[in-house]
Design a protein around this motif. Structure first.
Motif, short mmCIF file in Angstrom:
data_model
loop_
_atom_site.label_atom_id
_atom_site.label_comp_id
_atom_site.label_asym_id
_atom_site.label_seq_id
_atom_site.Cartn_x
_atom_site.Cartn_y
_atom_site.Cartn_z
N TYR A 341 0.85 -1.21 0.00
CA TYR A 341 0.00 0.00 0.00
C TYR A 341 0.88 1.25 0.00
O TYR A 341 1.01 1.94 1.02
N ASN A 394 -4.90 -6.81 5.83
CA ASN A 394 -6.33 -6.63 5.55
C ASN A 394 -7.04 -6.13 6.82
O ASN A 394 -7.82 -6.86 7.43
N ASN A 468 -12.80 3.15 5.61
CA ASN A 468 -12.96 1.79 5.08
C ASN A 468 -11.91 1.53 4.01
O ASN A 468 -11.92 2.17 2.96
N GLY A 470 -11.41 -1.70 3.02
CA GLY A 470 -11.82 -2.98 2.42
C GLY A 470 -12.49 -2.72 1.08
O GLY A 470 -13.07 -1.64 0.85
N ASP A 471 -12.42 -3.70 0.18
CA ASP A 471 -13.07 -3.54 -1.14
C ASP A 471 -14.57 -3.80 -0.99
O ASP A 471 -14.97 -4.89 -0.59
N GLY A 472 -15.37 -2.79 -1.30
CA GLY A 472 -16.82 -2.99 -1.28
C GLY A 472 -17.49 -2.34 -0.08
O GLY A 472 -16.92 -1.50 0.62
N SER A 473 -18.74 -2.76 0.16
CA SER A 473 -19.54 -2.17 1.25
C SER A 473 -19.54 -3.09 2.46
O SER A 473 -19.54 -4.32 2.34
N THR A 499 -18.77 2.47 0.20
CA THR A 499 -17.68 2.43 -0.77
C THR A 499 -16.32 2.39 -0.07
O THR A 499 -16.20 2.74 1.11
N LYS A 500 -15.31 1.98 -0.84
CA LYS A 500 -13.94 1.99 -0.32
C LYS A 500 -13.49 3.44 -0.09
O LYS A 500 -13.88 4.33 -0.85
N TYR A 501 -12.71 3.64 0.95
CA TYR A 501 -12.16 4.94 1.37
C TYR A 501 -13.21 5.88 1.96
O TYR A 501 -12.91 7.04 2.24
#
Length: 549
Positions: A341, A394, A468, A470-473, A499-501
Motif C-alpha cells: 500500500y 487486511n 474503510n 476494504g473492497d466494497g460495502s 464504498t472503499k475509502y
C-alpha cells in the motif's frame, strides 16, 4: 559498527537468507530478516565517544533527504519533553515526507512510566518472548532426562561426572575444594541471591553448575561463560532427590538444545518499559509488541559475542534481547505493508498493525506479563497486542492522521509558539483547532482527581474517524468488553460503509469515578463486520496515574 547493535537490528529488519546460521549451535537453521528483499541505508547516530543530540538529528535528517521509506530506531532518551527530544523533533519532518517511523520503548520495565519514544507520530514497540527456548539436558545416572535453560557457548563433554548438592552455594571455601564434579545450587529466592551463587561458582572454577531457581531474571545469566543449566524448582527437586538417594550420584549435560513450541507464548518481557508516556500521556503508549527476547541476527565477526571462561569467542550471529530487537521486527513488517500500500500514510500503517494485533497467546488465553506476576498483560505493557503481519494486510478499517492533526495536538498541549516551531520547523502553524484528542487506534483516560468528593463521577469523551479500506460495502458493529467500575458507550454503535475509502465517525465515552481506586483498568473496543471478515480492535485504558513533570 563498533558495538554490534546496529548490525543486529538492521539484519533483523532486512537481512537476506543465510543457511546454517546459529549462535554456537543454538537456534540453527536459515536466518532472514522481516523484509529480506528491502534495501538498507545505514546512518551512524551513536559513537564510541557518546550519544549526542546533534548526531541523532543529523542522521535522521540525512535519511529523510535520501528518501528512505521506513526509519527504524532502536534508541531513545528518557524523560524528555517532545520539544526537547531529538528523535521526536527530527521524526516530525519524516512524517511530513510520509516516512514510517518505528522506535523502541526502552528496557526500564517492569516499572510504569518508564517508556521513552512515547511520541504521537511514531510507533512505539514493546518486547515479547517467542515460542522458542534455548537450553541443555541434564541426564541423571538413572537415565532420567531433565531440560533446563542454557546458552553456554562452549563445547562440553557428554561424559558422566559425580554430581553434588551444595545447598545455597554460599560457602566459597567449600566450593573451591570440589573438583571434577557438577555442583547443584538452590536459589533461596532473595534479592541478588542468584547473582551471588553464579559469581561464587564462577570464582571456584567447578566443572559445571546446575542452578535451581524460579527467578524471573534468569535471562541475565543463561549466556554463562562456564557450563551452567538453570532448572525450575519442580525439576530441581527431582535432581536433589536423586543425589540424596544415591551413594555415588552421577550425571551428564548435553548443551546447545533448541526447544520449539514453548507454551504459553508470547509473553510480555519483564524489562520492556511501560507507559503512560512521559512526553504525551494522552496518547496510549506503547503501541504494539513484537519478538524481543533471544533474537538471532547477524553480528560483526571482529566483536566478541561471548566468553568461555576467560576467553573471548566470536561468531557471525548473536542472540540479543531488548526492545531494540523488537523495534526492527515492526520496521520490517511496515516496509512490507508499504510495498503493498504505497499510498498509505504512516498513521494508516500503524493503525493496520495495531488493530489486527493479537491479545491471545498460543494456549488461547490472554497474553501474560512476566513483569506483572504472569497476570494478563495490560496495554501499558504491550500496547494493542502482539504484531500479526498477515492480518495487518487486511485491516478493514484504519484510523488515519495528518500532519495538521499532530499540529492540533501540539497546540492543545499548550506549548508556546517557539516550542511548536522547534518541532514543526515553521512559525506559520495553524492553531485554530487545538485538540488533545488525536485520531488514534487506542484510548487512555485519566481518572486522577485526588481532591474529588467520594462517589463523584466524570465522563471522558473521545471522537474517532475510521476509513474503510476494504473492497466494497461493509456494516460494522461495535462491541466493548465490560470494564469493572466503568461505563463505556459507543455512539453510533453501527457504521455502514457503502464504498472503499469512505469515512465514518463515532464517539466513545468512559464514565467513571473522578478518582479511580485501582491503578489501571482496561478492556477492548472491537468493530466487526457482518461477514466476520474484519475485526478492528482498540485497547481502552483507564488509569489513576498522574504524570509528574
Amino acid at each position: 559498527d563498533t558495538e554490534g547493535h546496529g548490525t543486529h537490528t538492521s539484519t533483523t529488519v532486512a537481512g537476506t537468507y543465510v543457511k546454517d546460521a546459529s549462535y554456537f549451535g543454538y537456534a540453527p537453521g536459515t536466518a532472514r530478516g522481516m523484509a529480506p528483499m528491502a534495501r538498507v541505508a545505514m546512518y551512524k547516530a551513536l559513537w564510541e565517544e557518546g550519544a549526542y543530540t546533534t548526531d541523532i538529528i543529523a542522521a535522521i535528517d540525512q535519511a529523510i533527504t535520501d528518501g528512505v521509506d521506513v526509519l527504524s530506531m532502536s534508541l531513545g532518551l528518557d524523560e524528555v519533553k517532545l520539544y526537547e527530544d531529538p528523535i521526536a523533533i527530527a521524526t516530525f519532518a519524516a512524517i511530513e515526507k510520509n516516512i514510517f517511523v518505528s522506535t523502541s520503548a526502552g528496557n526500564e520495565g517492569p516499572d510504569v512510566e518508564t517508556l521513552h519514544n512515547g511520541t504521537p507520530w511514531v510507533i512505539t514497540v514493546a518486547a515479547g518472548t517467542m515460542d522458542r527456548d534455548f537450553g541443555a539436558t541434564l541426564i541423571l545416572g538413572n537415565k532420567v532426562s531433565i531440560n533446563g535453560l542454557a546458552q553456554y557457548p562452549g563445547n562440553f563433554t557428554s561424559t558422566e561426572f559425580p554430581i553434588v548438592f551444595m545447598d545455597t552455594c554460599s560457602n566459597k571455601t567449600e566450593l573451591s575444594k570440589i573438583k571434577q564434579k557438577i555442583i547443584v545450587c538452590q536459589d533461596p529466592g532473595k534479592e541478588d541471591s542468584l547473582d551471588d551463587q553464579f559469581n561464587n561458582i564462577q570464582a571456584a572454577g567447578n566443572i559445571a553448575a546446575v542452578f535451581i531457581t524460579n527467578s524471573s531474571s534468569v535471562d541475565v545469566f543463561v549466556q554463562s561463560p562456564f557450563p551452567a543449566i538453570f532448572l525450575v524448582q519442580k525439576d530441581g527437586d527431582t535432581v536433589v532427590d536423586f543425589i540424596k538417594s544415591n551413594t555415588d550420584p552421577k550425571a551428564s549435560i548435553v548443551f546447545k538444545k533448541t526447544i520449539l513450541g514453548i507454551k504459553p507464548s508470547p509473553r510480555v518481557t519483564s524489562y520492556t518499559s511501560r507507559g503512560p508516556s512521559y512526553s504525551c500521556p494522552l496518547v496510549l503508549k506503547p503501541d504494539i509488541m513484537a519478538p524481543g527476547d533471544s533474537v538471532l541476527a547477524a553480528w560483526p565477526p571482529n566483536i566478541a559475542a561471548a566468553r568461555v571462561n576467560q576467553d573471548l569467542v566470536f561468531t557471525n550471529f548473536n542472540l540479543l534481547s531488548g526492545t531494540s530487537m523488537a523495534c526492527p521486527h515492526v520496521s520490517g513488517i511496515a516496509a512490507l505493508l508499504k510495498a503493498v500500500y504505497p499510498n498509505w500514510s504512516p498513521a494508516a500503517i500503524r493503525s493496520a498493525l495495531m488493530t489486527t494485533s493479537d491479545q491471545i497467546d498460543n494456549t488461547g488465553s490472554p497474553i501474560k506479563d512476566i513483569g506483572g506476576n504472569l497476570r494478563p498483560a495490560d496495554p501499558l505493557a504491550m500496547g494493542a497486542g502482539h504484531v500479526n503481519p498477515n492480518k495487518a494486510l487486511n485491516p478493514g478499517l484504519i484510523y488515519d492522521a495528518t500532519v495538521q492533526d499532530y499540529v492540533d495536538l501540539l497546540c492543545g498541549l499548550n506549548f508556546t509558539k517557539q516550542q511548536i516551531k522547534t518541532i514543526t520547523k515553521t512559525s506559520s502553524n495553524n492553531c485554530s483547532n487545538p485538540s488533545l484528542d488525536l485520531n488514534y487506534p487506542s484510548f487512555i483516560a485519566f481518572f486522577n482527581d485526588r481532591s474529588a468528593k467520594p462517589n463523584s463521577t466524570t465522563v471522558v469523551e473521545f471522537g474517532r474517524t475510521v476509513t474503510n479500506v476494504g473492497d466494497g460495502s461493509f456494516t460494522y458493529k461495535a462491541n466493548v468488553t465490560p470494564i469493572n467500575g466503568l461505563k463505556v458507550t459507543v455512539e453510533p454503535d453501527t457504521l455502514v460503509f457503502k464504498t472503499k475509502y469512505e469515512k465514518k465517525s463515532y464517539k466513545l465515552s468512559i464514565e467513571g469515578p473522578k478518582q479511580l481506586h485501582k491503578a489501571v483498568l482496561f478492556g477492548y473496543l472491537t468493530w466487526e463486520d457482518s461477514g466476520k471478515e474484519h475485526v478492528v480492535t482498540s485497547p481502552i485504558v483507564a488509569t489513576s496515574y498522574k504524570i509528574e513533570k
